[in-house]
Design an enzyme around this catalytic site. Structure first.
Site, PDB file in Angstrom:
ATOM      1  N   GLN A  74      39.872 106.022  41.897  1.00 16.62           N
ATOM      2  CA  GLN A  74      40.518 105.691  43.169  1.00 16.62           C
ATOM      3  C   GLN A  74      40.186 106.713  44.259  1.00 16.62           C
ATOM      4  OE1 GLN A  74      42.105 103.034  44.196  1.00 16.62           O
ATOM      5  NE2 GLN A  74      41.940 101.978  42.244  1.00 16.62           N
ATOM      6  N   SER A  75      38.997 107.277  44.213  1.00 16.99           N
ATOM      7  CA  SER A  75      38.586 108.309  45.159  1.00 16.99           C
ATOM      8  C   SER A  75      38.546 107.789  46.599  1.00 16.99           C
ATOM      9  CB  SER A  75      37.203 108.829  44.769  1.00 16.99           C
ATOM     10  OG  SER A  75      36.653 109.615  45.803  1.00 16.99           O
ATOM     11  N   ASN A  76      39.316 108.431  47.470  1.00 20.02           N
ATOM     12  CA  ASN A  76      39.233 108.123  48.896  1.00 20.02           C
ATOM     13  C   ASN A  76      37.890 108.540  49.476  1.00 20.02           C
ATOM     14  OD1 ASN A  76      42.019 107.185  49.261  1.00 20.02           O
ATOM     15  ND2 ASN A  76      42.582 109.305  48.828  1.00 20.02           N
TER      16      ASN A  76
END
Length: 324
Positions: A74-76
């Site tokens: 879920q890396s921004n």
């Protein structure tokens, strides 16, 4: 040689008062302000855009046609690297820790919408993730592409330059600010703020992304300031990691609820939720005091909330039924 940044957003971002949240935390109505770096625009917004202006600017200047970067599922940062690639006509390959799951919501859905390719590295540590990214770059080179490896979180001395600019904006917007509170992940955001504002004016709240975030911040900040920055000069809270980076803790639940119900402000469970929980703890122990101007840096991350099942369940519990 430092190449010029490529414009990916419009600055400065707004600085807004948060009097109801201030009261809930135990501060005065004029003590708390929110720097809205969630409103940076591109790809759902967030702090990583300021860093990407510099790191992608260097990649473009050097002739890259493909952006490669690493992160958690879920890396921004990965999501915004994909968005920057789409904006500039570059391919993007995101090297992510873990394996594909049943859900591809949150940032993963946006990664796909932006046209990124995902390379799953398995359950590896940071060294393993870096090695997987190096293998991806080697394969792209063998296929005739010109890849540029964007560092984890966009963080490094180059990316931190984006937050030197943010620190300058803050001094202009609120000259008497005392403390900027920011989530501390890969280190580049805090490093740039420290370079611009000084170590004493920045309070980082460790989210558990790195084993030694203080050393990373010091290394990134030192070339950007005449101040002697060391891990020991930094103000860092390490009391909000809880069971780990991906865990939703009780203080973060309370922080999410407070921000939403006092200011209509949506935080995420990994970064900004922990940062506000750290600010709340800092008010309670006197690290942050009333009658001093405090800025909460909202670094974005809203899409990631929808990929965090525990947070969605917690949020849905708050939807009370009105009987008719």
């Amino acid at each position: 040689m430092t190449h010029p940044p490529v414009p990916l957003s419009t600055f400065p971002t707004p600085l807004e008062p948060a009097p109801r949240l201030a009261a809930a935390l135990g501060l005065g109505p004029e003590d708390l302000w929110v720097k809205r770096d969630d409103l940076t625009g591109l790809g759902g917004g967030g702090n990583k855009i300021r860093k990407l202006e510099w790191t992608v600017g260097a990649a473009v200047a050097e002739g890259a046609d493909t952006l490669v970067t690493t992160g958690a599922p879920q890396s921004n940062h990965a999501r915004l690297t994909a968005a920057a690639g789409a904006r500039l006509g570059l391919d993007a390959v995101l090297v992510l820790r873990g394996t594909p799951g049943a859900s591809r919501s949150g940032n993963l859905a946006l990664d796909g919408l932006f046209g990124a390719r995902l390379a799953w590295a398995g359950e590896v540590d940071q060294a393993g993730l870096d090695a997987a990214a190096a293998e991806v770059c080697a394969r792209l080179l063998s296929e005739g592409a010109r890849p540029a490896l964007i560092p984890f979180g966009g963080s490094g001395t180059l990316g931190a330059r984006g937050y030197v600019r943010c620190g300058t904006e803050l001094r202009e917007q609120l000259p008497d600010l005392r403390t900027v509170v920011v989530a501390l992940g890969s280190g580049g955001t805090m490093a740039g703020l420290v370079a611009a504002l000084g170590s004493g004016s920045v309070l980082g709240v460790d989210v558990g992304a790195l084993t030694d975030p203080a050393t990373a911040v010091a290394e990134f900040a030192a070339p950007l300031t005449a101040e002697a920055v060391t891990p020991h000069t930094l103000r860092i809270r390490r009391d909000q990691v809880g069971a780990g980076y991906a865990a939703l803790t009780a203080p973060v639940r309370e922080a999410l609820r407070l921000a939403a119900r006092t200011e209509g402000l949506v935080l995420d469970p990994i970064y900004t939720g922990r940062a506000l929980a750290g600010l709340h703890a800092a008010v309670r122990d006197g690290t942050v005091r009333p009658d001093e101007r405090t800025v909460f840096l909202h670094t974005g991350g809203l899409p990631g909330l929808f990929g965090h099942t525990d947070t969605i369940a917690f949020a849905e519990e708050g939807a009370r039924v009105f009987d008719v």
